[in-house]
Write a protein that holds these residues in place. Structure first.
Motif, short mmCIF file in Angstrom:
data_model
loop_
_atom_site.label_atom_id
_atom_site.label_comp_id
_atom_site.label_asym_id
_atom_site.label_seq_id
_atom_site.Cartn_x
_atom_site.Cartn_y
_atom_site.Cartn_z
N GLY A 8 5.84 8.72 1.39
CA GLY A 8 5.98 9.66 0.31
C GLY A 8 6.47 10.52 0.48
N GLY A 9 7.10 11.22 -0.10
CA GLY A 9 7.42 12.26 -0.28
C GLY A 9 8.65 12.39 -1.22
N LEU A 10 8.99 14.30 -0.85
CA LEU A 10 10.36 14.53 -2.00
C LEU A 10 11.51 13.83 -1.51
CD1 LEU A 10 10.54 16.46 -4.36
CD2 LEU A 10 11.08 18.08 -2.72
N VAL A 11 12.21 13.30 -2.45
CA VAL A 11 13.47 12.72 -2.24
C VAL A 11 14.18 13.36 -4.26
CG1 VAL A 11 13.33 10.88 -3.38
CG2 VAL A 11 14.82 11.15 -2.19
N GLN A 12 15.66 13.19 -3.86
CA GLN A 12 16.74 13.12 -4.74
C GLN A 12 17.07 12.97 -5.95
OE1 GLN A 12 20.18 16.09 -3.03
NE2 GLN A 12 19.23 17.59 -3.36
N PRO A 13 17.58 12.69 -7.56
CA PRO A 13 17.45 11.65 -7.92
C PRO A 13 19.00 10.58 -7.07
CG PRO A 13 17.39 13.82 -9.09
CD PRO A 13 17.06 14.06 -7.46
N GLY A 14 18.72 10.07 -6.88
CA GLY A 14 20.17 8.98 -6.34
C GLY A 14 19.68 8.53 -5.11
N GLY A 15 18.52 9.03 -4.43
CA GLY A 15 18.53 9.14 -3.11
C GLY A 15 17.10 8.02 -3.35
N SER A 16 17.16 8.52 -1.23
CA SER A 16 16.54 6.17 -1.16
C SER A 16 14.65 6.89 -0.35
CB SER A 16 17.17 6.01 0.10
OG SER A 16 18.24 5.14 -1.26
N LEU A 17 14.28 6.17 -0.55
CA LEU A 17 12.98 6.14 0.48
C LEU A 17 12.36 4.88 0.80
CD1 LEU A 17 10.52 8.72 -1.10
CD2 LEU A 17 11.38 9.14 1.13
N ARG A 18 11.28 4.76 2.23
CA ARG A 18 10.91 3.91 2.80
C ARG A 18 9.59 3.74 3.08
NH1 ARG A 18 11.59 -0.10 7.92
NH2 ARG A 18 10.65 1.45 8.71
N LEU A 19 8.85 2.97 2.13
CA LEU A 19 7.55 2.92 1.92
C LEU A 19 6.79 2.36 2.36
CD1 LEU A 19 6.34 3.30 -1.88
CD2 LEU A 19 6.93 5.09 0.73
N SER A 20 5.74 2.00 4.30
CA SER A 20 4.94 1.34 4.55
C SER A 20 3.82 0.97 4.10
CB SER A 20 5.30 2.01 6.00
OG SER A 20 6.75 1.75 6.52
N CYS A 21 3.32 -0.27 4.25
CA CYS A 21 1.82 -0.64 3.83
C CYS A 21 0.82 -1.72 5.83
CB CYS A 21 1.17 -1.36 2.60
SG CYS A 21 0.33 -1.66 2.49
N VAL A 22 0.08 -0.61 5.70
CA VAL A 22 -0.54 -1.70 7.14
C VAL A 22 -1.88 -1.91 6.47
CG1 VAL A 22 -1.48 -1.49 8.90
CG2 VAL A 22 0.33 -0.25 8.88
N VAL A 23 -2.03 -3.57 6.44
CA VAL A 23 -3.38 -4.34 6.31
C VAL A 23 -3.73 -4.34 7.56
CG1 VAL A 23 -4.06 -5.69 4.79
CG2 VAL A 23 -1.81 -4.88 4.10
N SER A 24 -5.31 -4.46 7.44
CA SER A 24 -6.24 -4.42 8.64
C SER A 24 -7.50 -5.10 7.88
CB SER A 24 -5.80 -3.36 10.23
OG SER A 24 -6.39 -2.56 9.64
N GLY A 25 -8.10 -5.75 9.60
CA GLY A 25 -9.73 -6.12 9.34
C GLY A 25 -9.36 -7.23 8.24
N PHE A 26 -8.86 -8.25 8.08
CA PHE A 26 -9.08 -9.32 7.71
C PHE A 26 -8.24 -10.48 8.97
CE2 PHE A 26 -11.02 -12.19 4.25
CZ PHE A 26 -9.30 -12.85 3.79
N ALA A 27 -8.53 -12.06 9.42
CA ALA A 27 -8.37 -12.78 10.11
C ALA A 27 -7.77 -13.27 9.26
CB ALA A 27 -9.18 -13.28 10.16
N LEU A 28 -7.43 -13.34 7.89
CA LEU A 28 -6.85 -14.83 7.34
C LEU A 28 -5.41 -14.07 6.62
CD1 LEU A 28 -9.69 -17.16 5.84
CD2 LEU A 28 -8.61 -17.26 8.44
N ASP A 29 -4.05 -14.29 6.27
CA ASP A 29 -3.56 -13.88 5.88
C ASP A 29 -4.13 -13.87 4.39
OD1 ASP A 29 -0.40 -16.04 7.96
OD2 ASP A 29 -1.67 -13.66 7.84
N PHE A 30 -3.66 -13.10 3.42
CA PHE A 30 -3.88 -13.02 1.87
C PHE A 30 -2.68 -13.82 1.48
CE2 PHE A 30 -6.68 -9.23 2.40
CZ PHE A 30 -6.73 -8.96 3.38
N TYR A 31 -2.98 -13.98 0.20
CA TYR A 31 -2.25 -14.66 -0.50
C TYR A 31 -0.46 -14.04 -0.87
CZ TYR A 31 0.21 -17.52 -4.23
OH TYR A 31 1.56 -17.07 -5.50
#
Length: 124
Positions: A8-31
């Protein structure tokens, strides 16, 4: 289970951002892994999600064509590429994990594990 967002962060109108999400601590895949957002004074809403095992993608109507969700299984990371952002999309963006099947994978109440959120501010 840990769900950790970043990007996350500050971006100007019309701009772009890429968010990342790391999921850990679970042996099986999530639905599903989903992205949600909550603007000040508003309810949390579903933005996009990606569903296993076929990697089907769902988008809210308001972001379809501008946002893209993807995942890297090896890194256990899900990304949300956000383009053409508007000030109205200023919000805290949350990542969440859904354990089992749902016929409404963009519904907030369906999800089991949540991250702490990352602030996205769209402003000039």
């Amino acid at each position: 289970v840990q769900v950790v967002e970043s990007g996350g962060g500050l971006v100007q109108p019309g701009g772009s951002l890429r968010l990342s999400c790391v999921v850990s601590g679970f042996a099986l895949d999530f639905y599903a892994i989903g992205w949600f957002r909550q603007a000040p004074g508003k309810e949390r809403e579903g933005v996009s999600c990606i569903v296993s095992p076929d990697a089907n993608r769902y988008y809210a109507d308001s972001v379809r064509g501008r946002f893209t969700i993807s995942k890297d299984n090896a890194k256990r990371t899900v990304y949300l590429q956000m383009n053409s952002l508007t000030p109205e999309e200023t919000a805290v963006y949350y990542c969440a994990a859904l354990l089992s099947y749902s016929d409404s994978p963009l519904k907030v109440d369906e999800y089991d594990y949540w991250g702490q959120g990352t602030q996205v501010t769209v402003s000039s």
